[in-house]
Design a protein around this motif. Structure first.
Motif, PDB file in Angstrom:
ATOM      1  N   TRP A   4       0.836  -1.188   0.000  1.00  0.00           N
ATOM      2  CA  TRP A   4       0.000   0.000   0.000  1.00  0.00           C
ATOM      3  C   TRP A   4       0.877   1.246   0.000  1.00  0.00           C
ATOM      4  O   TRP A   4       1.966   1.226   0.547  1.00  0.00           O
ATOM      5  CB  TRP A   4      -0.892   0.035   1.237  1.00  0.00           C
ATOM      6  CG  TRP A   4      -1.971  -0.994   1.211  1.00  0.00           C
ATOM      7  CD1 TRP A   4      -1.844  -2.314   1.548  1.00  0.00           C
ATOM      8  CD2 TRP A   4      -3.317  -0.817   0.803  1.00  0.00           C
ATOM      9  NE1 TRP A   4      -3.033  -2.955   1.390  1.00  0.00           N
ATOM     10  CE2 TRP A   4      -3.966  -2.060   0.932  1.00  0.00           C
ATOM     11  CE3 TRP A   4      -4.045   0.284   0.350  1.00  0.00           C
ATOM     12  CZ2 TRP A   4      -5.303  -2.230   0.612  1.00  0.00           C
ATOM     13  CZ3 TRP A   4      -5.382   0.109   0.038  1.00  0.00           C
ATOM     14  CH2 TRP A   4      -5.997  -1.139   0.173  1.00  0.00           C
ATOM     15  N   ALA A   5       0.379   2.324  -0.611  1.00  0.00           N
ATOM     16  CA  ALA A   5       1.127   3.583  -0.632  1.00  0.00           C
ATOM     17  C   ALA A   5       0.171   4.733  -0.318  1.00  0.00           C
ATOM     18  O   ALA A   5      -0.937   4.772  -0.853  1.00  0.00           O
ATOM     19  CB  ALA A   5       1.761   3.806  -1.996  1.00  0.00           C
ATOM     20  N   PRO A   6       0.568   5.670   0.551  1.00  0.00           N
ATOM     21  CA  PRO A   6      -0.301   6.812   0.823  1.00  0.00           C
ATOM     22  C   PRO A   6      -0.089   7.921  -0.199  1.00  0.00           C
ATOM     23  O   PRO A   6       1.013   8.162  -0.658  1.00  0.00           O
ATOM     24  CB  PRO A   6       0.156   7.270   2.210  1.00  0.00           C
ATOM     25  CG  PRO A   6       1.597   6.888   2.254  1.00  0.00           C
ATOM     26  CD  PRO A   6       1.725   5.637   1.433  1.00  0.00           C
ATOM     27  N   THR A  33      -4.970   9.351   1.059  1.00  0.00           N
ATOM     28  CA  THR A  33      -5.588   8.270   0.307  1.00  0.00           C
ATOM     29  C   THR A  33      -4.618   7.103   0.258  1.00  0.00           C
ATOM     30  O   THR A  33      -3.481   7.265  -0.196  1.00  0.00           O
ATOM     31  CB  THR A  33      -5.922   8.725  -1.130  1.00  0.00           C
ATOM     32  OG1 THR A  33      -6.743   9.880  -1.068  1.00  0.00           O
ATOM     33  CG2 THR A  33      -6.612   7.626  -1.909  1.00  0.00           C
ATOM     34  N   TRP A  34      -5.051   5.946   0.771  1.00  0.00           N
ATOM     35  CA  TRP A  34      -4.226   4.741   0.703  1.00  0.00           C
ATOM     36  C   TRP A  34      -4.543   4.034  -0.609  1.00  0.00           C
ATOM     37  O   TRP A  34      -5.709   3.778  -0.926  1.00  0.00           O
ATOM     38  CB  TRP A  34      -4.531   3.812   1.873  1.00  0.00           C
ATOM     39  CG  TRP A  34      -3.954   4.293   3.153  1.00  0.00           C
ATOM     40  CD1 TRP A  34      -4.594   4.979   4.142  1.00  0.00           C
ATOM     41  CD2 TRP A  34      -2.606   4.144   3.584  1.00  0.00           C
ATOM     42  NE1 TRP A  34      -3.721   5.259   5.161  1.00  0.00           N
ATOM     43  CE2 TRP A  34      -2.498   4.756   4.851  1.00  0.00           C
ATOM     44  CE3 TRP A  34      -1.475   3.546   3.021  1.00  0.00           C
ATOM     45  CZ2 TRP A  34      -1.308   4.785   5.573  1.00  0.00           C
ATOM     46  CZ3 TRP A  34      -0.291   3.579   3.740  1.00  0.00           C
ATOM     47  CH2 TRP A  34      -0.217   4.190   4.994  1.00  0.00           C
ATOM     48  N   ILE A  35      -3.502   3.715  -1.381  1.00  0.00           N
ATOM     49  CA  ILE A  35      -3.659   3.090  -2.689  1.00  0.00           C
ATOM     50  C   ILE A  35      -3.042   1.696  -2.651  1.00  0.00           C
ATOM     51  O   ILE A  35      -1.875   1.543  -2.282  1.00  0.00           O
ATOM     52  CB  ILE A  35      -2.972   3.942  -3.776  1.00  0.00           C
ATOM     53  CG1 ILE A  35      -3.574   5.345  -3.772  1.00  0.00           C
ATOM     54  CG2 ILE A  35      -3.089   3.285  -5.144  1.00  0.00           C
ATOM     55  CD1 ILE A  35      -2.748   6.349  -4.539  1.00  0.00           C
ATOM     56  N   ARG A  36      -3.856   0.674  -3.023  1.00  0.00           N
ATOM     57  CA  ARG A  36      -3.327  -0.688  -3.109  1.00  0.00           C
ATOM     58  C   ARG A  36      -2.453  -0.777  -4.365  1.00  0.00           C
ATOM     59  O   ARG A  36      -2.890  -0.452  -5.450  1.00  0.00           O
ATOM     60  CB  ARG A  36      -4.446  -1.721  -3.192  1.00  0.00           C
ATOM     61  CG  ARG A  36      -3.914  -3.152  -3.134  1.00  0.00           C
ATOM     62  CD  ARG A  36      -4.997  -4.191  -3.358  1.00  0.00           C
ATOM     63  NE  ARG A  36      -6.122  -4.047  -2.490  1.00  0.00           N
ATOM     64  CZ  ARG A  36      -6.351  -4.801  -1.409  1.00  0.00           C
ATOM     65  NH1 ARG A  36      -5.495  -5.748  -1.084  1.00  0.00           N
ATOM     66  NH2 ARG A  36      -7.415  -4.600  -0.678  1.00  0.00           N
ATOM     67  N   MET A  37      -1.223  -1.179  -4.194  1.00  0.00           N
ATOM     68  CA  MET A  37      -0.277  -1.241  -5.297  1.00  0.00           C
ATOM     69  C   MET A  37      -0.453  -2.542  -6.083  1.00  0.00           C
ATOM     70  O   MET A  37      -0.902  -3.552  -5.529  1.00  0.00           O
ATOM     71  CB  MET A  37       1.155  -1.142  -4.760  1.00  0.00           C
ATOM     72  CG  MET A  37       1.420   0.138  -3.956  1.00  0.00           C
ATOM     73  SD  MET A  37       0.996   1.658  -4.826  1.00  0.00           S
ATOM     74  CE  MET A  37       2.205   1.649  -6.113  1.00  0.00           C
ATOM     75  N   PRO A  38      -0.102  -2.521  -7.372  1.00  0.00           N
ATOM     76  CA  PRO A  38      -0.187  -3.747  -8.171  1.00  0.00           C
ATOM     77  C   PRO A  38       0.616  -4.868  -7.505  1.00  0.00           C
ATOM     78  O   PRO A  38       1.716  -4.653  -7.002  1.00  0.00           O
ATOM     79  CB  PRO A  38       0.438  -3.341  -9.511  1.00  0.00           C
ATOM     80  CG  PRO A  38       0.276  -1.852  -9.569  1.00  0.00           C
ATOM     81  CD  PRO A  38       0.389  -1.387  -8.149  1.00  0.00           C
ATOM     82  N   GLY A  39       0.023  -6.045  -7.479  1.00  0.00           N
ATOM     83  CA  GLY A  39       0.692  -7.204  -6.894  1.00  0.00           C
ATOM     84  C   GLY A  39       0.452  -7.365  -5.402  1.00  0.00           C
ATOM     85  O   GLY A  39       0.861  -8.361  -4.809  1.00  0.00           O
TER      86      GLY A  39
END
Length: 90
Positions: A4-6, A33-39
């Motif tokens: 995850w990346a903010p 905003t927390w973004i689910r990263m690919p993979g």
């Protein structure tokens, strides 16, 4: 959080407030905003956010919203109701 990346969005205050590390502060965090990263693994994840120093006040309230590729809804509510918030305690 692994996978995850903010993304942090800021805004400019209409009137500056007293700062701790500077005489005045006019830029504040508006959204995280927390973004689910690919993979990244699918499923529920407990995301955390550290904040501080906080303003000297009796109460702070934060709006929580979950956004998916197909929908956006308040946490603990439905799309038609106002979003509940998370209260911060000193």
């Amino acid at each position: 959080m692994p996978g995850w990346a903010p993304r942090i969005t800021t805004r400019t205050l209409d009137q500056p407030v007293a700062g701790i590390h500077a005489p005045e502060l006019d830029q504040v965090t508006d959204a995280v905003t927390w973004i689910r990263m690919p993979g990244a693994a699918a499923g529920a994840t407990r995301l955390s956010l550290g904040m501080g120093p906080m303003p000297a006040t009796d109460r702070l309230t934060f709006q929580l919203v979950q956004t998916y590729a197909t929908a956006r809804r308040p946490v603990g509510g439905s799309a038609g109701r106002g979003a509940p918030g998370a209260d911060g305690a000193p």
